[in-house]
Scaffold this motif. Structure first.
Motif, PDB file in Angstrom:
ATOM      1  N   GLY A  48      41.813  39.635  45.593  1.00 41.27           N
ATOM      2  CA  GLY A  48      42.431  38.605  46.430  1.00 41.27           C
ATOM      3  C   GLY A  48      41.379  37.912  47.279  1.00 41.27           C
ATOM      4  O   GLY A  48      40.353  37.477  46.776  1.00 41.27           O
ATOM      5  N   GLU A  49      41.618  37.850  48.568  1.00 40.22           N
ATOM      6  CA  GLU A  49      40.679  37.210  49.485  1.00 40.22           C
ATOM      7  C   GLU A  49      39.914  38.232  50.315  1.00 40.22           C
ATOM      8  O   GLU A  49      39.403  37.918  51.398  1.00 40.22           O
ATOM      9  CB  GLU A  49      41.415  36.197  50.366  1.00 40.22           C
ATOM     10  N   GLU A  50      39.824  39.455  49.792  1.00 39.77           N
ATOM     11  CA  GLU A  50      39.091  40.516  50.488  1.00 39.77           C
ATOM     12  C   GLU A  50      37.598  40.216  50.500  1.00 39.77           C
ATOM     13  O   GLU A  50      37.061  39.652  49.537  1.00 39.77           O
ATOM     14  CB  GLU A  50      39.318  41.873  49.811  1.00 39.77           C
ATOM     15  N   ILE A  51      36.939  40.598  51.574  1.00 38.00           N
ATOM     16  CA  ILE A  51      35.479  40.520  51.698  1.00 38.00           C
ATOM     17  C   ILE A  51      34.990  41.854  52.224  1.00 38.00           C
ATOM     18  O   ILE A  51      35.731  42.569  52.898  1.00 38.00           O
ATOM     19  CB  ILE A  51      35.034  39.350  52.613  1.00 38.00           C
ATOM     20  N   ASP A  61      35.191  32.573  45.888  1.00 45.13           N
ATOM     21  CA  ASP A  61      34.034  31.839  46.417  1.00 45.13           C
ATOM     22  C   ASP A  61      32.783  32.101  45.581  1.00 45.13           C
ATOM     23  O   ASP A  61      31.976  31.204  45.353  1.00 45.13           O
ATOM     24  CB  ASP A  61      33.737  32.245  47.866  1.00 45.13           C
ATOM     25  N   ILE A  62      32.618  33.342  45.135  1.00 51.17           N
ATOM     26  CA  ILE A  62      31.443  33.704  44.330  1.00 51.17           C
ATOM     27  C   ILE A  62      31.461  32.951  43.007  1.00 51.17           C
ATOM     28  O   ILE A  62      30.443  32.395  42.585  1.00 51.17           O
ATOM     29  CB  ILE A  62      31.376  35.229  44.116  1.00 51.17           C
ATOM     30  N   LEU A  63      32.610  32.913  42.348  1.00 54.05           N
ATOM     31  CA  LEU A  63      32.695  32.175  41.082  1.00 54.05           C
ATOM     32  C   LEU A  63      32.425  30.692  41.308  1.00 54.05           C
ATOM     33  O   LEU A  63      31.702  30.059  40.533  1.00 54.05           O
ATOM     34  CB  LEU A  63      34.059  32.387  40.419  1.00 54.05           C
ATOM     35  N   GLN A  64      32.981  30.124  42.369  1.00 54.66           N
ATOM     36  CA  GLN A  64      32.736  28.712  42.662  1.00 54.66           C
ATOM     37  C   GLN A  64      31.258  28.471  42.955  1.00 54.66           C
ATOM     38  O   GLN A  64      30.682  27.467  42.528  1.00 54.66           O
ATOM     39  CB  GLN A  64      33.584  28.248  43.850  1.00 54.66           C
ATOM     40  N   HIS A  65      30.634  29.390  43.684  1.00 57.02           N
ATOM     41  CA  HIS A  65      29.204  29.281  43.965  1.00 57.02           C
ATOM     42  C   HIS A  65      28.387  29.280  42.673  1.00 57.02           C
ATOM     43  O   HIS A  65      27.436  28.507  42.530  1.00 57.02           O
ATOM     44  CB  HIS A  65      28.763  30.444  44.869  1.00 57.02           C
ATOM     45  N   MET A  66      28.766  30.119  41.723  1.00 59.58           N
ATOM     46  CA  MET A  66      28.056  30.159  40.452  1.00 59.58           C
ATOM     47  C   MET A  66      28.217  28.833  39.702  1.00 59.58           C
ATOM     48  O   MET A  66      27.255  28.340  39.111  1.00 59.58           O
ATOM     49  CB  MET A  66      28.541  31.352  39.628  1.00 59.58           C
ATOM     50  N   ILE A  67      29.405  28.252  39.758  1.00 62.19           N
ATOM     51  CA  ILE A  67      29.643  26.945  39.127  1.00 62.19           C
ATOM     52  C   ILE A  67      28.756  25.890  39.780  1.00 62.19           C
ATOM     53  O   ILE A  67      28.070  25.118  39.096  1.00 62.19           O
ATOM     54  CB  ILE A  67      31.138  26.557  39.242  1.00 62.19           C
ATOM     55  N   ASP A  68      28.787  25.843  41.100  1.00 57.13           N
ATOM     56  CA  ASP A  68      28.003  24.844  41.828  1.00 57.13           C
ATOM     57  C   ASP A  68      26.511  25.007  41.569  1.00 57.13           C
ATOM     58  O   ASP A  68      25.801  24.022  41.338  1.00 57.13           O
ATOM     59  CB  ASP A  68      28.275  24.933  43.334  1.00 57.13           C
ATOM     60  N   ASN A 103      39.484  29.306  47.306  1.00 54.55           N
ATOM     61  CA  ASN A 103      40.593  30.256  47.406  1.00 54.55           C
ATOM     62  C   ASN A 103      41.961  29.654  47.088  1.00 54.55           C
ATOM     63  O   ASN A 103      42.931  30.378  46.922  1.00 54.55           O
ATOM     64  CB  ASN A 103      40.585  30.933  48.774  1.00 54.55           C
ATOM     65  N   ARG A 104      42.052  28.350  46.939  1.00 54.17           N
ATOM     66  CA  ARG A 104      43.320  27.734  46.524  1.00 54.17           C
ATOM     67  C   ARG A 104      43.472  27.792  45.002  1.00 54.17           C
ATOM     68  O   ARG A 104      44.552  27.520  44.470  1.00 54.17           O
ATOM     69  CB  ARG A 104      43.413  26.292  47.011  1.00 54.17           C
ATOM     70  N   ARG A 105      42.406  28.152  44.312  1.00 57.18           N
ATOM     71  CA  ARG A 105      42.409  28.193  42.850  1.00 57.18           C
ATOM     72  C   ARG A 105      42.633  29.615  42.360  1.00 57.18           C
ATOM     73  O   ARG A 105      42.537  30.572  43.117  1.00 57.18           O
ATOM     74  CB  ARG A 105      41.075  27.653  42.328  1.00 57.18           C
ATOM     75  N   THR A 106      42.897  29.757  41.074  1.00 60.36           N
ATOM     76  CA  THR A 106      43.057  31.097  40.499  1.00 60.36           C
ATOM     77  C   THR A 106      41.728  31.573  39.925  1.00 60.36           C
ATOM     78  O   THR A 106      40.849  30.760  39.603  1.00 60.36           O
ATOM     79  CB  THR A 106      44.109  31.104  39.367  1.00 60.36           C
ATOM     80  N   ILE A 107      41.606  32.867  39.799  1.00 62.43           N
ATOM     81  CA  ILE A 107      40.420  33.446  39.155  1.00 62.43           C
ATOM     82  C   ILE A 107      40.301  32.909  37.735  1.00 62.43           C
ATOM     83  O   ILE A 107      39.212  32.543  37.282  1.00 62.43           O
ATOM     84  CB  ILE A 107      40.490  34.994  39.152  1.00 62.43           C
ATOM     85  N   GLU A 108      41.412  32.828  37.033  1.00 57.11           N
ATOM     86  CA  GLU A 108      41.392  32.350  35.647  1.00 57.11           C
ATOM     87  C   GLU A 108      40.880  30.918  35.566  1.00 57.11           C
ATOM     88  O   GLU A 108      40.097  30.589  34.662  1.00 57.11           O
ATOM     89  CB  GLU A 108      42.792  32.430  35.021  1.00 57.11           C
ATOM     90  N   ASP A 109      41.311  30.075  36.488  1.00 58.05           N
ATOM     91  CA  ASP A 109      40.884  28.680  36.510  1.00 58.05           C
ATOM     92  C   ASP A 109      39.386  28.574  36.784  1.00 58.05           C
ATOM     93  O   ASP A 109      38.667  27.834  36.104  1.00 58.05           O
ATOM     94  CB  ASP A 109      41.688  27.934  37.578  1.00 58.05           C
ATOM     95  N   LEU A 110      38.921  29.311  37.766  1.00 55.48           N
ATOM     96  CA  LEU A 110      37.494  29.297  38.098  1.00 55.48           C
ATOM     97  C   LEU A 110      36.658  29.827  36.938  1.00 55.48           C
ATOM     98  O   LEU A 110      35.616  29.259  36.599  1.00 55.48           O
ATOM     99  CB  LEU A 110      37.229  30.107  39.367  1.00 55.48           C
ATOM    100  N   LEU A 111      37.117  30.909  36.339  1.00 54.40           N
ATOM    101  CA  LEU A 111      36.386  31.490  35.212  1.00 54.40           C
ATOM    102  C   LEU A 111      36.352  30.535  34.028  1.00 54.40           C
ATOM    103  O   LEU A 111      35.302  30.374  33.388  1.00 54.40           O
ATOM    104  CB  LEU A 111      37.001  32.830  34.817  1.00 54.40           C
ATOM    105  N   ALA A 112      37.450  29.884  33.738  1.00 53.33           N
ATOM    106  CA  ALA A 112      37.482  28.912  32.636  1.00 53.33           C
ATOM    107  C   ALA A 112      36.484  27.786  32.897  1.00 53.33           C
ATOM    108  O   ALA A 112      35.769  27.355  31.983  1.00 53.33           O
ATOM    109  CB  ALA A 112      38.888  28.360  32.454  1.00 53.33           C
ATOM    110  N   GLU A 113      36.424  27.308  34.134  1.00 51.42           N
ATOM    111  CA  GLU A 113      35.461  26.259  34.464  1.00 51.42           C
ATOM    112  C   GLU A 113      34.034  26.764  34.339  1.00 51.42           C
ATOM    113  O   GLU A 113      33.165  26.068  33.796  1.00 51.42           O
ATOM    114  CB  GLU A 113      35.706  25.723  35.879  1.00 51.42           C
ATOM    115  N   LEU A 114      33.784  27.977  34.818  1.00 49.24           N
ATOM    116  CA  LEU A 114      32.437  28.542  34.730  1.00 49.24           C
ATOM    117  C   LEU A 114      32.004  28.711  33.271  1.00 49.24           C
ATOM    118  O   LEU A 114      30.860  28.415  32.922  1.00 49.24           O
ATOM    119  CB  LEU A 114      32.349  29.874  35.483  1.00 49.24           C
ATOM    120  N   ILE A 115      32.891  29.152  32.428  1.00 52.53           N
ATOM    121  CA  ILE A 115      32.564  29.286  30.997  1.00 52.53           C
ATOM    122  C   ILE A 115      32.239  27.920  30.399  1.00 52.53           C
ATOM    123  O   ILE A 115      31.270  27.777  29.643  1.00 52.53           O
ATOM    124  CB  ILE A 115      33.717  29.987  30.244  1.00 52.53           C
ATOM    125  N   LEU A 116      33.000  26.910  30.753  1.00 54.63           N
ATOM    126  CA  LEU A 116      32.742  25.551  30.268  1.00 54.63           C
ATOM    127  C   LEU A 116      31.376  25.050  30.768  1.00 54.63           C
ATOM    128  O   LEU A 116      30.593  24.485  29.988  1.00 54.63           O
ATOM    129  CB  LEU A 116      33.856  24.608  30.712  1.00 54.63           C
TER     130      LEU A 116
END
Length: 181
Positions: A48-51, A61-68, A103-116
């Protein structure tokens, strides 16, 4: 070309590059794609949103950071491979993370974008000639790094963050389970 062909290991990025194997860059990039495709999604979602500490990023945030990061370095590598000699702009990862609203996005959505994005990164590297791979450019702080070095940096950066998630975030799952019991 293999990692051992990197003539000068770039400062700071060496921590990531050293996490990759001494294989060809195409093999390392393909392995990194497979690591993404086999990500333990259920565990990442359960976080979830645990840190693990105040001021740290969530799993999203980590997945988004990797995308960026991958997008920023795709530009840098294109510029270097084409002979652009200007110093690159700084990349403030915290500024990006604070404004991405991951955090408004899903893990699946972020992962799909990162794979792309990774598939695009692989296609970019496939387009480089051996001469282009050996070209270098300047980071914002004046440090120099090659196109080839960055082929290994992105997969190593991924492993760096995946290691942090395993070591510091996944233990939170046991704590969350104990709290709900």
């Amino acid at each position: 070309m293999q990692k051992s062909a990197i003539s000068k290991m770039p400062e700071y990025f060496d921590r990531y590059i050293n996490l990759t194997d001494d294989l060809s860059f195409t093999e390392v990039l393909q392995i990194s794609l497979e690591e993404l495709e086999n990500l333990p999604v259920a565990q990442w979602k359960a976080l979830g949103e645990e840190i693990y500490a105040p001021g740290k990023w969530t799993a999203k945030d980590i997945l988004q950071h990797m995308i960026d990061t991958e997008r920023v370095f795709s530009y840098r590598m294109t510029a270097f491979s084409r002979g652009d000699s200007q110093k690159m702009l700084a990349f403030d990862e915290d500024l990006y993370a604070n404004n991405a609203d991951a955090n408004r996005r899903t893990i699946e959505d972020l992962l799909a974008e990162l794979i792309l994005v990774r598939k695009n990164y692989i296609a970019l590297y496939a387009s480089f000639s051996p001469e282009m791979l050996l070209k270098s450019g300047q980071g914002f702080n004046g440090s120099e790094y090659s196109v080839l070095a960055m082929a290994f940096m992105i997969p190593g950066h991924q492993r760096w963050h995946f290691n942090i998630v395993k070591e510091r975030y996944f233990p939170l799952l046991a704590e969350l389970k104990n709290q709900s019991s």
